[in-house]
Design a protein around this motif. Structure first.
Motif, PDB file in Angstrom:
ATOM      1  N   SER A  41       0.860  -1.181   0.000  1.00 34.03           N
ATOM      2  CA  SER A  41       0.000   0.000   0.000  1.00 34.03           C
ATOM      3  C   SER A  41       0.893   1.225   0.000  1.00 34.03           C
ATOM      4  CB  SER A  41      -0.949   0.011   1.200  1.00 34.03           C
ATOM      5  OG  SER A  41      -0.216   0.079   2.402  1.00 34.03           O
ATOM      6  N   ARG A  42       0.319   2.326  -0.397  1.00 31.06           N
ATOM      7  CA  ARG A  42       1.064   3.578  -0.411  1.00 31.06           C
ATOM      8  C   ARG A  42       0.839   4.288   0.920  1.00 31.06           C
ATOM      9  NH1 ARG A  42       1.345   6.553  -6.047  1.00 31.06           N
ATOM     10  NH2 ARG A  42       3.458   7.288  -5.818  1.00 31.06           N
ATOM     11  N   SER A  43       1.897   4.838   1.470  1.00 27.60           N
ATOM     12  CA  SER A  43       1.804   5.547   2.731  1.00 27.60           C
ATOM     13  C   SER A  43       0.886   6.757   2.597  1.00 27.60           C
ATOM     14  CB  SER A  43       3.199   6.007   3.164  1.00 27.60           C
ATOM     15  OG  SER A  43       3.120   6.877   4.266  1.00 27.60           O
ATOM     16  N   LEU A  44       0.078   6.989   3.605  1.00 29.12           N
ATOM     17  CA  LEU A  44      -0.774   8.177   3.624  1.00 29.12           C
ATOM     18  C   LEU A  44       0.030   9.421   3.976  1.00 29.12           C
ATOM     19  CD1 LEU A  44      -3.895   6.736   5.468  1.00 29.12           C
ATOM     20  CD2 LEU A  44      -3.601   7.105   3.019  1.00 29.12           C
ATOM     21  N   GLU A  45       1.155   9.227   4.660  1.00 31.84           N
ATOM     22  CA  GLU A  45       1.983  10.347   5.086  1.00 31.84           C
ATOM     23  C   GLU A  45       2.931  10.839   4.006  1.00 31.84           C
ATOM     24  OE1 GLU A  45       4.009   8.744   8.421  1.00 31.84           O
ATOM     25  OE2 GLU A  45       2.240   8.763   9.704  1.00 31.84           O
ATOM     26  N   ASP A  46       3.399   9.927   3.159  1.00 32.93           N
ATOM     27  CA  ASP A  46       4.411  10.258   2.158  1.00 32.93           C
ATOM     28  C   ASP A  46       4.093   9.499   0.869  1.00 32.93           C
ATOM     29  OD1 ASP A  46       6.661  10.557   0.571  1.00 32.93           O
ATOM     30  OD2 ASP A  46       8.082  10.055   2.148  1.00 32.93           O
ATOM     31  N   PRO A  47       3.776  10.197  -0.229  1.00 29.53           N
ATOM     32  CA  PRO A  47       3.422   9.511  -1.469  1.00 29.53           C
ATOM     33  C   PRO A  47       4.593   8.766  -2.114  1.00 29.53           C
ATOM     34  CG  PRO A  47       3.563  11.871  -1.829  1.00 29.53           C
ATOM     35  CD  PRO A  47       3.702  11.647  -0.358  1.00 29.53           C
ATOM     36  N   HIS A  48       5.797   8.958  -1.584  1.00 28.30           N
ATOM     37  CA  HIS A  48       6.973   8.266  -2.108  1.00 28.30           C
ATOM     38  C   HIS A  48       7.400   7.115  -1.197  1.00 28.30           C
ATOM     39  CE1 HIS A  48       7.459  12.516  -3.677  1.00 28.30           C
ATOM     40  NE2 HIS A  48       7.041  11.790  -4.685  1.00 28.30           N
ATOM     41  N   GLU A  49       6.520   6.746  -0.296  1.00 26.37           N
ATOM     42  CA  GLU A  49       6.804   5.641   0.615  1.00 26.37           C
ATOM     43  C   GLU A  49       5.729   4.570   0.444  1.00 26.37           C
ATOM     44  OE1 GLU A  49       8.365   5.857   4.941  1.00 26.37           O
ATOM     45  OE2 GLU A  49       6.185   5.985   5.027  1.00 26.37           O
ATOM     46  N   PHE A  50       6.166   3.332   0.353  1.00 23.06           N
ATOM     47  CA  PHE A  50       5.251   2.205   0.243  1.00 23.06           C
ATOM     48  C   PHE A  50       5.402   1.333   1.471  1.00 23.06           C
ATOM     49  CE2 PHE A  50       5.495   3.820  -3.938  1.00 23.06           C
ATOM     50  CZ  PHE A  50       4.301   3.504  -4.547  1.00 23.06           C
ATOM     51  N   VAL A  51       4.298   0.720   1.893  1.00 22.29           N
ATOM     52  CA  VAL A  51       4.294  -0.140   3.067  1.00 22.29           C
ATOM     53  C   VAL A  51       3.925  -1.547   2.609  1.00 22.29           C
ATOM     54  CG1 VAL A  51       3.275  -0.559   5.337  1.00 22.29           C
ATOM     55  CG2 VAL A  51       3.627   1.793   4.532  1.00 22.29           C
ATOM     56  N   LEU A  52       4.728  -2.500   3.036  1.00 21.14           N
ATOM     57  CA  LEU A  52       4.494  -3.902   2.733  1.00 21.14           C
ATOM     58  C   LEU A  52       4.047  -4.589   4.012  1.00 21.14           C
ATOM     59  CD1 LEU A  52       4.740  -6.528   1.054  1.00 21.14           C
ATOM     60  CD2 LEU A  52       7.136  -6.597   1.772  1.00 21.14           C
ATOM     61  N   VAL A  53       2.940  -5.330   3.921  1.00 21.53           N
ATOM     62  CA  VAL A  53       2.493  -6.167   5.031  1.00 21.53           C
ATOM     63  C   VAL A  53       2.494  -7.601   4.514  1.00 21.53           C
ATOM     64  CG1 VAL A  53       0.642  -6.703   6.649  1.00 21.53           C
ATOM     65  CG2 VAL A  53       1.035  -4.335   5.948  1.00 21.53           C
ATOM     66  N   GLU A  54       3.248  -8.455   5.194  1.00 26.45           N
ATOM     67  CA  GLU A  54       3.291  -9.864   4.806  1.00 26.45           C
ATOM     68  C   GLU A  54       3.161 -10.733   6.042  1.00 26.45           C
ATOM     69  OE1 GLU A  54       6.965 -10.794   2.801  1.00 26.45           O
ATOM     70  OE2 GLU A  54       8.120  -9.502   4.102  1.00 26.45           O
ATOM     71  N   ALA A  55       2.450 -11.840   5.895  1.00 26.83           N
ATOM     72  CA  ALA A  55       2.240 -12.772   7.002  1.00 26.83           C
ATOM     73  C   ALA A  55       2.550 -14.178   6.507  1.00 26.83           C
ATOM     74  CB  ALA A  55       0.804 -12.693   7.502  1.00 26.83           C
ATOM     75  N   PHE A  56       3.266 -14.913   7.340  1.00 27.77           N
ATOM     76  CA  PHE A  56       3.661 -16.278   7.008  1.00 27.77           C
ATOM     77  C   PHE A  56       3.408 -17.194   8.188  1.00 27.77           C
ATOM     78  CE2 PHE A  56       6.238 -13.713   4.200  1.00 27.77           C
ATOM     79  CZ  PHE A  56       6.232 -14.431   3.017  1.00 27.77           C
ATOM     80  N   ASP A  57       3.166 -18.476   7.884  1.00 25.78           N
ATOM     81  CA  ASP A  57       3.210 -19.476   8.942  1.00 25.78           C
ATOM     82  C   ASP A  57       4.593 -19.380   9.575  1.00 25.78           C
ATOM     83  OD1 ASP A  57       0.663 -20.475   8.387  1.00 25.78           O
ATOM     84  OD2 ASP A  57       1.428 -21.948   6.952  1.00 25.78           O
ATOM     85  N   ASP A  58       4.687 -19.712  10.859  1.00 25.80           N
ATOM     86  CA  ASP A  58       5.965 -19.586  11.577  1.00 25.80           C
ATOM     87  C   ASP A  58       7.128 -20.235  10.831  1.00 25.80           C
ATOM     88  OD1 ASP A  58       4.603 -18.249  13.520  1.00 25.80           O
ATOM     89  OD2 ASP A  58       4.735 -19.834  15.019  1.00 25.80           O
ATOM     90  N   ASP A  59       6.911 -21.437  10.297  1.00 23.71           N
ATOM     91  CA  ASP A  59       8.005 -22.156   9.649  1.00 23.71           C
ATOM     92  C   ASP A  59       8.236 -21.737   8.197  1.00 23.71           C
ATOM     93  OD1 ASP A  59       5.609 -23.228   8.783  1.00 23.71           O
ATOM     94  OD2 ASP A  59       6.269 -25.309   8.905  1.00 23.71           O
ATOM     95  N   ALA A  60       7.449 -20.806   7.675  1.00 23.30           N
ATOM     96  CA  ALA A  60       7.593 -20.388   6.278  1.00 23.30           C
ATOM     97  C   ALA A  60       8.351 -19.071   6.119  1.00 23.30           C
ATOM     98  CB  ALA A  60       6.219 -20.271   5.622  1.00 23.30           C
ATOM     99  N   ALA A  61       8.496 -18.303   7.181  1.00 23.89           N
ATOM    100  CA  ALA A  61       9.168 -17.003   7.082  1.00 23.89           C
ATOM    101  C   ALA A  61      10.640 -17.169   6.727  1.00 23.89           C
ATOM    102  CB  ALA A  61       9.006 -16.222   8.380  1.00 23.89           C
ATOM    103  N   GLY A  62      11.303 -18.121   7.339  1.00 22.25           N
ATOM    104  CA  GLY A  62      12.720 -18.373   7.047  1.00 22.25           C
ATOM    105  C   GLY A  62      12.965 -18.720   5.595  1.00 22.25           C
ATOM    106  N   PRO A  63      12.242 -19.707   5.051  1.00 20.52           N
ATOM    107  CA  PRO A  63      12.418 -20.026   3.635  1.00 20.52           C
ATOM    108  C   PRO A  63      12.116 -18.850   2.699  1.00 20.52           C
ATOM    109  CG  PRO A  63      11.323 -21.834   4.742  1.00 20.52           C
ATOM    110  CD  PRO A  63      11.404 -20.693   5.737  1.00 20.52           C
ATOM    111  N   HIS A  64      11.193 -17.971   3.089  1.00 20.95           N
ATOM    112  CA  HIS A  64      10.912 -16.780   2.266  1.00 20.95           C
ATOM    113  C   HIS A  64      12.164 -15.906   2.176  1.00 20.95           C
ATOM    114  CE1 HIS A  64       9.385 -12.984   0.861  1.00 20.95           C
ATOM    115  NE2 HIS A  64       9.501 -12.427   2.055  1.00 20.95           N
ATOM    116  N   VAL A  65      12.787 -15.639   3.311  1.00 17.90           N
ATOM    117  CA  VAL A  65      13.965 -14.774   3.336  1.00 17.90           C
ATOM    118  C   VAL A  65      15.155 -15.436   2.634  1.00 17.90           C
ATOM    119  CG1 VAL A  65      15.602 -13.629   4.887  1.00 17.90           C
ATOM    120  CG2 VAL A  65      13.174 -13.590   5.396  1.00 17.90           C
TER     121      VAL A  65
END
Length: 109
Positions: A41-65
């Motif tokens: 999503s685009r930040s409401l405070e700064d149009p040149h800033e984007f915010v990423l929200v990601e959610a993973f199962d506990d054991d899936a975050a490591g393999p993502h990175v």
């Protein structure tokens, strides 16, 4: 569940191109096993800033990175990295609980 919220400060001349710049990274991450949520999503405070929200199962975050598309996206010579004005800032990392009723307070680590 691991919840990661990251702010990405994007160069003003790259802000309109950002969705296209991160398209391959976004699609590959959404297809990963254990991915529960991945949204820009685009930040409401700064149009040149984007915010990423990601959610993973506990054991899936490591393999993502450790995934190849993550390494390519975050490499110093990658288009995503070159579009930034500064290092992205992680603003939260973990939520405990399985369902909405059980989630309780967000634990920021």
């Amino acid at each position: 569940m691991i919840l990661i919220v990251v702010k990405f400060p994007v160069r003003p001349e790259k802000a309109e191109q950002w969705p296209a710049i991160v398209k391959d990274f976004t699609e590959a991450t959404r297809a990963e096993p254990g991915n529960k949520w991945f949204e820009w999503s685009r930040s409401l405070e700064d149009p040149h800033e984007f915010v990423l929200v990601e959610a993973f199962d506990d054991d899936a975050a490591g393999p993502h990175v450790e995934s190849e598309h993550f390494r390519q996206a975050t490499s110093a010579d990658g288009e995503m990295r070159r579009a930034l004005t500064a290092t992205p800032k992680i603003i939260s990392r973990q939520v405990e609980g399985e369902g909405w009723d059980e989630m309780g307070e967000m634990k920021v680590g």
